[in-house]
Design a protein around this motif. Sequence first.
Motif, mmCIF file in Angstrom:
data_model
loop_
_atom_site.group_PDB
_atom_site.id
_atom_site.type_symbol
_atom_site.label_atom_id
_atom_site.label_comp_id
_atom_site.label_asym_id
_atom_site.label_seq_id
_atom_site.Cartn_x
_atom_site.Cartn_y
_atom_site.Cartn_z
ATOM 1 N N GLU A 114 1.437 -6.149 11.253
ATOM 2 C CA GLU A 114 1.187 -5.048 10.320
ATOM 3 C C GLU A 114 1.548 -5.454 8.885
ATOM 4 N N PHE A 115 2.607 -6.234 8.746
ATOM 5 C CA PHE A 115 3.019 -6.707 7.426
ATOM 6 C C PHE A 115 1.945 -7.614 6.821
ATOM 7 N N GLU A 116 1.417 -8.514 7.630
ATOM 8 C CA GLU A 116 0.376 -9.421 7.140
ATOM 9 C C GLU A 116 -0.893 -8.649 6.796
ATOM 10 N N GLN A 117 -1.192 -7.626 7.583
ATOM 11 C CA GLN A 117 -2.359 -6.784 7.283
ATOM 12 C C GLN A 117 -2.178 -6.082 5.942
ATOM 13 N N MET A 118 -0.963 -5.579 5.701
ATOM 14 C CA MET A 118 -0.677 -4.924 4.425
ATOM 15 C C MET A 118 -0.876 -5.894 3.265
ATOM 16 N N ARG A 119 -0.386 -7.114 3.443
ATOM 17 C CA ARG A 119 -0.511 -8.112 2.381
ATOM 18 C C ARG A 119 -1.973 -8.427 2.059
ATOM 19 N N GLY A 120 -2.801 -8.386 3.081
ATOM 20 C CA GLY A 120 -4.211 -8.723 2.877
ATOM 21 C C GLY A 120 -5.072 -7.548 2.462
ATOM 22 N N THR A 121 -4.497 -6.365 2.385
ATOM 23 C CA THR A 121 -5.258 -5.172 1.999
ATOM 24 C C THR A 121 -5.378 -5.083 0.488
ATOM 25 N N LEU A 122 -6.599 -4.901 0.007
ATOM 26 C CA LEU A 122 -6.843 -4.841 -1.435
ATOM 27 C C LEU A 122 -6.875 -3.416 -1.957
ATOM 28 N N ASP A 123 -7.308 -2.466 -1.137
ATOM 29 C CA ASP A 123 -7.392 -1.071 -1.569
ATOM 30 C C ASP A 123 -5.984 -0.525 -1.843
ATOM 31 N N PRO A 124 -5.683 -0.091 -3.079
ATOM 32 C CA PRO A 124 -4.329 0.339 -3.441
ATOM 33 C C PRO A 124 -3.808 1.491 -2.589
ATOM 34 N N SER A 125 -4.646 2.491 -2.309
ATOM 35 C CA SER A 125 -4.166 3.643 -1.537
ATOM 36 C C SER A 125 -3.851 3.247 -0.099
ATOM 37 N N LYS A 126 -4.710 2.388 0.512
ATOM 38 C CA LYS A 126 -4.457 1.923 1.880
ATOM 39 C C LYS A 126 -3.214 1.041 1.918
ATOM 40 N N LYS A 127 -3.073 0.202 0.883
ATOM 41 C CA LYS A 127 -1.912 -0.692 0.822
ATOM 42 C C LYS A 127 -0.619 0.122 0.743
ATOM 43 N N CYS A 128 -0.638 1.163 -0.082
ATOM 44 C CA CYS A 128 0.536 2.018 -0.231
ATOM 45 C C CYS A 128 0.875 2.724 1.085
ATOM 46 N N ALA A 129 -0.150 3.181 1.795
ATOM 47 C CA ALA A 129 0.074 3.867 3.076
ATOM 48 C C ALA A 129 0.668 2.907 4.108
ATOM 49 N N LEU A 130 0.150 1.665 4.119
ATOM 50 C CA LEU A 130 0.672 0.667 5.047
ATOM 51 C C LEU A 130 2.118 0.314 4.716
ATOM 52 N N GLN A 131 2.432 0.254 3.428
ATOM 53 C CA GLN A 131 3.799 -0.053 3.022
ATOM 54 C C GLN A 131 4.769 1.030 3.469
ATOM 55 N N GLU A 132 4.357 2.283 3.320
ATOM 56 C CA GLU A 132 5.231 3.374 3.742
ATOM 57 C C GLU A 132 5.445 3.352 5.247
ATOM 58 N N ARG A 133 4.379 2.992 5.985
ATOM 59 C CA ARG A 133 4.519 2.880 7.440
ATOM 60 C C ARG A 133 5.516 1.767 7.796
ATOM 61 N N LEU A 134 5.446 0.660 7.075
ATOM 62 C CA LEU A 134 6.376 -0.448 7.314
ATOM 63 C C LEU A 134 7.812 -0.031 7.014
ATOM 64 N N ARG A 135 8.003 0.675 5.915
ATOM 65 C CA ARG A 135 9.351 1.105 5.536
ATOM 66 C C ARG A 135 9.992 1.955 6.632
ATOM 67 N N ARG A 136 9.196 2.818 7.236
ATOM 68 C CA ARG A 136 9.728 3.721 8.262
ATOM 69 C C ARG A 136 10.154 2.978 9.524
ATOM 70 N N GLN A 137 9.632 1.766 9.708
ATOM 71 C CA GLN A 137 9.933 1.008 10.926
ATOM 72 C C GLN A 137 11.082 0.018 10.747
ATOM 73 N N ILE A 138 11.616 -0.068 9.545
ATOM 74 C CA ILE A 138 12.746 -0.961 9.305
ATOM 75 C C ILE A 138 13.966 -0.434 10.050
ATOM 76 N N VAL A 139 14.619 -1.283 10.803
ATOM 77 C CA VAL A 139 15.816 -0.906 11.550
ATOM 78 C C VAL A 139 16.851 -2.012 11.377
ATOM 79 N N ALA A 140 18.094 -1.617 11.216
ATOM 80 C CA ALA A 140 19.171 -2.597 11.050
ATOM 81 C C ALA A 140 19.492 -3.267 12.371
#
Length: 591
Positions: A114-140
């Motif tokens: 999912e992280f690599e997909q986010m990096r390869g996404t050019l559309d700003p709104s889709k990229k932002c949505a993918l980033q927020e999804r990634l943030r929610r999955q961060i666990v210590a």
Amino acid sequence: MPLFHSFHIPVMGTGFSIDTPLRVARYGISSVISLVDDVLIEQVRKFHCQKNGQTYTPIENGPDARAKRITAYLNYIDRTVKQQVASLQNEPFGQGGTIDRYFEWLPPCRLKTEFEQMRGTLDPSKKCALQERLRRQIVAGSADVNIMTKLDADQYANGEKLPSKYALAMSALRGFAQSDLGSAIVFSAGINQRLYSYTAQFDDFFPDRQGRFKKKIILKVSDYRSALIQGKFLAKRGLWVSEFRIESGLNCGGHAFGADCSLMGPVLEEFKQNRESLQSSLQEIYIHALAEMGRPAAPVPSRIRITAQGGIGTAGEDHFLLRYYQLDGTGWGTPFMLVPEVTNVDRASLDKLCHAKRDDVYLSNSSPLGVRFWNLRTSASEEMRRKRIERDKPGSPCPKGLCLLNKEFGDKPLCVASRAYTKKRLDQLSKQELTDTQAKIQRERVLEKSCLCHDLAGAVSLKHQTDPTATPAICCGPNIRNFNRTFSLEEMIDHIYGRLSIIFNHERPHMFIEEMRLNLDYLKEEIALFTQRVSNRQHGFFETFKKKLLNGIDYYRTLTQQFIEEQRERFLDDLKNLQDEIECVCLPEAR
């Protein structure tokens, strides 16, 4: 939420990993803190509070000071890691910061994809949505804690023994149980019935109505039988073992347990073949116990995790263990002693580790616990021990008293590494009728004991500059000989996952071969001691040990069918050489 890294960092000594969670948990990496030394724990809490400009209120000596110090430190760990993760989640992507490293360092997994997909996404709104999804999955990563169950000496005040709850392991358990930390306690070194029973007094070890545990139990074991016995003992008290952490008896760091010749391959095979029956038998006892206790019904416990550690040195070995034995994870300890970002090793000791030769790392009798112990011969602790002998003042002043377990000379227990015990024992030996060889061996056994509860904290004391006179003991495993420099955390992670190779010794034998070699050397040493009549081993011990080694040869020869071809040929050659040597071992005659 799941942990995405497939490895953890085990406990190392009393101080090497004492604050490792502060360094790696934000990246989703789990590690283990030792709860042995509450004096060190208090010093480390003070160090970090002052370093970060936080208020530090000392916890003075008293009957429950040990538990209170542990609770205060673990609460500090909990708060700090949560702050680190919150800060990480608010970082921008794409600037090479902590949030990028969190995902870049992951092994191949859904989250990394999912992280690599986010990096390869050019559309700003889709990229932002993918980033927020990634943030929610961060666990210590989990900040787990370790109690060596044998270190449970009763405590005294004004010459009177205190209630059992103030014993060392009991106090440490209470310190963890009363903390805010949501993680696991790792019990190691065998069963302690009063400690395990005491665990059931704390609600955090029981599931809520959704079946979630705030505090979990992990058992470190070296064989299946021990896992089953200890698991059942805990299950009868309504306590669930969330993970069995299988450690090589000899191919490890710190204390080593070689007497049973429990070879890792056959042990892992037994766990693999009996995993479902282990789960179901413990589950039945556990559910019945909860009902008897009137505890609220909870969902069926999740599948018990099975992990392994001890001597793993390459990505190939790591991958094989995960794939063939269907493990949930692996532990990497000794190599991380060469990662200053992660562990506390002073500069001088790091240099000695980087240049350690085969004979520098040896299976000693240094531990006051009467258990074999991997020791660095060139450590400052060993140098000081030898100097004390030269000055005719053998033994330690015993500054911490964490190993007061021996009552050989009276009701008041002594540590066998202490100056007081050493003098009494040497006087006793001088009056015994022994041969010159027996006297020499027995004397060396007495003088070899080290003040581990103090010196294992030496490296962190030097690194934090809290005690410039410290003489560190170093408890690396034999695997340290395969690395010859320090590494960054990124380099070590890449090595574990096969993205980089940092092994120095390319002639290094496979971890299973190395473990068999260590067990064979152990057998030869035990035979020599028995021959000199300074060992209490029963004759059957030697026959059983040799038979287990030969059975191990047969098992590994069959296992090579699972190896890739380039590994198989050398492995079989090494097995054949070991078999020839084992078969030539002459067992002593029964007495």
